[in-house]
Design a protein around this motif. Structure first.
Motif, PDB file in Angstrom:
ATOM      1  N   GLY A  55     -12.205  -9.523  -6.871  1.00  0.00           N
ATOM      2  CA  GLY A  55     -12.769  -8.175  -6.887  1.00  0.00           C
ATOM      3  C   GLY A  55     -12.691  -7.504  -8.242  1.00  0.00           C
ATOM      4  O   GLY A  55     -12.054  -6.471  -8.398  1.00  0.00           O
TER       5      GLY A  55
ATOM      6  N   SER B 121     -12.010  -3.552 -13.990  1.00  0.00           N
ATOM      7  CA  SER B 121     -11.743  -3.258 -12.586  1.00  0.00           C
ATOM      8  C   SER B 121     -13.002  -2.815 -11.857  1.00  0.00           C
ATOM      9  O   SER B 121     -13.948  -2.323 -12.468  1.00  0.00           O
TER      10      SER B 121
ATOM     11  N   ARG C 130     -10.676  -0.149  -6.017  1.00  0.00           N
ATOM     12  CA  ARG C 130      -9.273   0.186  -6.283  1.00  0.00           C
ATOM     13  C   ARG C 130      -8.905   1.531  -5.664  1.00  0.00           C
ATOM     14  O   ARG C 130      -7.838   1.680  -5.068  1.00  0.00           O
TER      15      ARG C 130
ATOM     16  N   VAL D 176      -8.343   1.167  -1.943  1.00  0.00           N
ATOM     17  CA  VAL D 176      -7.109   0.470  -1.569  1.00  0.00           C
ATOM     18  C   VAL D 176      -5.883   1.291  -1.976  1.00  0.00           C
ATOM     19  O   VAL D 176      -4.927   1.429  -1.207  1.00  0.00           O
ATOM     20  N   GLU D 177      -5.922   1.844  -3.195  1.00  0.00           N
ATOM     21  CA  GLU D 177      -4.726   2.507  -3.724  1.00  0.00           C
ATOM     22  C   GLU D 177      -4.563   3.929  -3.180  1.00  0.00           C
ATOM     23  O   GLU D 177      -3.448   4.385  -2.936  1.00  0.00           O
TER      24      GLU D 177
ATOM     25  N   HIS E 194      -6.888   5.397  -0.696  1.00  0.00           N
ATOM     26  CA  HIS E 194      -7.596   5.594   0.583  1.00  0.00           C
ATOM     27  C   HIS E 194      -8.773   6.558   0.442  1.00  0.00           C
ATOM     28  O   HIS E 194      -9.057   7.343   1.347  1.00  0.00           O
TER      29      HIS E 194
ATOM     30  N   ARG F 220      -9.271   4.605   4.084  1.00  0.00           N
ATOM     31  CA  ARG F 220      -8.503   3.371   3.893  1.00  0.00           C
ATOM     32  C   ARG F 220      -9.390   2.141   4.028  1.00  0.00           C
ATOM     33  O   ARG F 220     -10.257   2.085   4.906  1.00  0.00           O
TER      34      ARG F 220
ATOM     35  N   GLU G 206      -7.599 -11.207   1.421  1.00  0.00           N
ATOM     36  CA  GLU G 206      -7.871 -11.887   0.147  1.00  0.00           C
ATOM     37  C   GLU G 206      -7.747 -13.396   0.283  1.00  0.00           C
ATOM     38  O   GLU G 206      -6.697 -13.918   0.631  1.00  0.00           O
TER      39      GLU G 206
ATOM     40  N   THR H 234      -2.975 -10.251  -8.129  1.00  0.00           N
ATOM     41  CA  THR H 234      -3.364  -9.619  -6.866  1.00  0.00           C
ATOM     42  C   THR H 234      -3.003  -8.132  -6.805  1.00  0.00           C
ATOM     43  O   THR H 234      -3.889  -7.293  -6.637  1.00  0.00           O
TER      44      THR H 234
ATOM     45  N   ASN I   5       0.451  -1.519   0.245  1.00  0.00           N
ATOM     46  CA  ASN I   5       0.277  -0.194  -0.371  1.00  0.00           C
ATOM     47  C   ASN I   5       0.496  -0.311  -1.876  1.00  0.00           C
ATOM     48  O   ASN I   5       1.473   0.194  -2.417  1.00  0.00           O
ATOM     49  N   PRO I   6      -0.421  -0.986  -2.555  1.00  0.00           N
ATOM     50  CA  PRO I   6      -0.172  -1.304  -3.965  1.00  0.00           C
ATOM     51  C   PRO I   6      -0.294  -0.102  -4.891  1.00  0.00           C
ATOM     52  O   PRO I   6      -1.048   0.828  -4.618  1.00  0.00           O
ATOM     53  N   LYS I   7       0.467  -0.157  -5.977  1.00  0.00           N
ATOM     54  CA  LYS I   7       0.311   0.832  -7.042  1.00  0.00           C
ATOM     55  C   LYS I   7      -0.998   0.537  -7.782  1.00  0.00           C
ATOM     56  O   LYS I   7      -1.775   1.430  -8.067  1.00  0.00           O
ATOM     57  N   VAL I   8      -1.225  -0.733  -8.068  1.00  0.00           N
ATOM     58  CA  VAL I   8      -2.474  -1.150  -8.698  1.00  0.00           C
ATOM     59  C   VAL I   8      -3.062  -2.325  -7.932  1.00  0.00           C
ATOM     60  O   VAL I   8      -2.379  -3.334  -7.720  1.00  0.00           O
ATOM     61  N   ARG I   9      -4.288  -2.182  -7.489  1.00  0.00           N
ATOM     62  CA  ARG I   9      -4.982  -3.301  -6.865  1.00  0.00           C
ATOM     63  C   ARG I   9      -5.698  -4.063  -7.981  1.00  0.00           C
ATOM     64  O   ARG I   9      -6.599  -3.523  -8.630  1.00  0.00           O
ATOM     65  N   LEU I  10      -5.284  -5.306  -8.208  1.00  0.00           N
ATOM     66  CA  LEU I  10      -5.878  -6.154  -9.243  1.00  0.00           C
ATOM     67  C   LEU I  10      -7.049  -6.932  -8.640  1.00  0.00           C
ATOM     68  O   LEU I  10      -7.225  -6.939  -7.422  1.00  0.00           O
TER      69      LEU I  10
ATOM     70  N   ASP J 131       5.251  -9.596  -8.611  1.00  0.00           N
ATOM     71  CA  ASP J 131       5.171  -8.834  -7.362  1.00  0.00           C
ATOM     72  C   ASP J 131       4.482  -9.629  -6.256  1.00  0.00           C
ATOM     73  O   ASP J 131       4.669  -9.345  -5.072  1.00  0.00           O
TER      74      ASP J 131
END
Lengths: 283, 250
Positions: free
Chosen positions: A74, A81, A86, A89-90, A92, A96, A101, B113, B120-125, B157
């Motif tokens: 993604g 990015s 993002r 996911v991060e 919502h 949400r 994956e 990832t 509940n990620p801080k950063v979604r890669l 992580d």
């Protein structure tokens, strides 16, 4: 299916709220116009499946069309990015988004199993990764002949798969070439398939490596020239790399993204009804 | 001698590891730059394979994405994505896999990832992409990544692609794993006994102390550190042309 139908009719007839929808095309032939029509008609609660969500799903996610995403990479290729993905996911926003994956190998095989109407596919993969913790889609099987332990991925069978192709003939058979990705598998895995094409011809040209899909595996064909923009159709257009780079700034900010959607007739309808298709929408 | 940056050096050092005849699977970003640089300098006979399906691609200019038309148009064969991963990557037909990383640990395990908790990620890669199976099945893996304590971490992580496993001894895969990690500081290689990544080479102008400071675990340093030769004018010119996306007859 024989004669082409308007894209709006094809989407209205075959894409429903809550459906599992795959829009495939690996960088090449991404069916953007069809995605925009889905957004315009205000579809909600979709489970979106796609190896590389790309800008096309960044847009649908940002517009609130999706509840779940099944994917394997993604990012905005070569740029960075996918900011709407993002944000969903991060933070919502707009709500949400549940993500599942895979690796490329895993999702490609899940489509292949789906096309074969098998319950799962086998590959030598995932070992030692945390992706394996998603036991509902990735597991392990033992080879009955050698005893080797192998990865198993659950088949993917979309309610509807949509692809973009170069050509249809007068009978509604479809031909695509160049990088053909996982489109054949995604179409054959689906309950229904919609194809947008650059043009209709009397007879297909001779072409090495082309994929041909017979009309009787397709639910609808729509003629949408440049329907892959800002992706491309080999022989018809080139990838609009500038737009892929511009998307980074457009999508980074919620207000700017919504303004872009508004300008292009894709903004979610605030009163809840479907947005009427616009005649002159050039996204 | 022209001026160069640590990023130039990283790409040049990576390119030098490719040789004529190597079958190299190329991903987006620095790997794409390094592999194309190798083809335009010392290794014109190295074979580029892109996971989009292009085999023996000879791009005339640097592709922005791995699915640019130039790749398919110049390739010997274009195969479907399932075929690419099953018959080519999975079957072990790739000699060298180049990978990037958002986080890497001392045993070469890679995270692309999430930063933080998976749900509940801080950063979604961006995610795994082709990497897990490339990491497992390629003859050898070269990781290209800038070195900083944020990236070179005690524990990743999330394991998206496996190197040598949590304690360096859990690798159960066909290929040799991450045999080289090329950074903007130097080169790390797995210790032959423990598989712990060890600093073995330094780029010009970088000290051992700087490399240690840029690593989030107590970095093991080889007794004899080699100096990486700085980029040549030929390498820098080719690199610049690639970055400018200038076309050459390839």
């Amino acid at each position: 299916m024989t004669s082409p139908v308007p894209l709006a009719d094809a989407i209205a007839a075959h894409v429903h709220d809550g459906d599992t929808v795959a829009l495939e095309g690996f960088t090449h032939l991404i069916p953007f116009a069809a995605a925009h029509e889905i957004a315009r008609q205000g579809r909600r609660h979709l489970t979106l499946v796609r190896m590389t969500p790309d800008l096309v799903y960044d847009q649908l996610i940002g517009l609130g069309c999706a509840d779940e995403l099944v994917f394997s990479y993604g990012g905005n290729p070569g740029v960075g990015s996918l900011h709407r993905l993002r944000d969903a996911v991060e933070n919502h926003w707009p709500h949400r988004l549940t993500v599942h994956e895979h690796s490329h190998a895993g999702l490609a095989n899940a489509y292949s199993a789906g096309a074969a109407r098998l319950p799962f596919a086998v590959l030598r993969g995932y070992h030692g990764t945390d992706l394996e913790e998603q036991r509902d889609i990735i597991s392990r099987v033992t080879c009955p002949f050698t005893g080797e332990e192998l990865a198993a991925v659950k088949a993917v069978n979309p309610d509807v798969t949509i692809i973009h192709a170069q050509l249809a003939d007068r009978d509604g058979n479809v031909m695509l070439w160049g990088i053909t990705g996982v489109q054949r598998e995604a179409v054959l895995a689906a309950e229904r398939a919609i194809v947008t094409v650059e043009e209709v011809v009397d007879e297909f040209p001779e072409r090495t490596g082309a994929v041909i899909l017979p009309n009787w595996v397709l639910a609808a064909v729509s003629v949408v020239p440049n329907g892959a923009w800002p992706s491309y159709a080999a022989g018809y257009s080139v990838r609009d790399n500038d737009f892929y780079q511009q998307w980074d700034a457009i999508s980074r900010d919620r207000e700017r993204f919504l303004a872009w959607a508004e300008e292009n007739g894709l903004a979610p309808d605030s009163v809840g009804g479907p947005v009427e298709p616009k005649e002159s929408t050039h996204v | 001698m022209s001026e160069w940056t640590s990023a130039d050096m990283m790409n040049v050092a990576a390119a030098r590891e490719l040789h004529d005849g190597d079958v190299c699977l190329v991903g987006v970003g620095p790997p794409n730059l390094a592999a194309n640089l190798a083809r335009r300098t010392h290794a014109p006979g190295c074979r580029l394979v892109y996971e989009s399906g292009a085999i023996d691609a000879r791009p005339k200019k640097l592709p922005l994405s791995i699915g640019d038309d130039d790749l398919a148009a110049t390739a010997t064969a274009v195969v479907s994505v399932p075929e690419m991963f099953n018959f080519w990557v999975g079957a072990g037909r790739i000699d060298v896999g180049f990978l990037g990383a958002a986080q890497i640990d001392r045993y070469g395990n890679i995270n692309t990832t999430v930063i933080g908790d998976h749900d509940n990620p801080k950063v979604r890669l961006p995610g795994a992409g082709g990497a897990p199976e490339i990491a497992a099945a390629a003859g050898r893996v070269i990781v290209i990544v800038k070195q900083s304590p944020r990236t070179f971490v005690e524990r990743v992580d999330f394991v998206s692609s496996v190197g040598y496993g949590p304690t360096g001894r859990e690798r159960m895969a066909r290929g040799a794993g991450p045999t080289l990690v090329i950074t903007d500081h130097g080169v790390l290689e797995p210790d032959p006994e423990t598989n712990e990544l060890t600093l073995t080479r330094l780029h010009q102008g970088v000290t051992v102390q700087q490399a240690v400071k840029a690593t989030g675990w107590p970095l093991k340093v080889a007794d004899d550190i080699e100096d990486v030769p700085p980029p040549s004018d030929e390498e820098l010119t080719a690199l610049q042309k690639l970055r400018n996306r200038e076309a050459v007859d390839a």
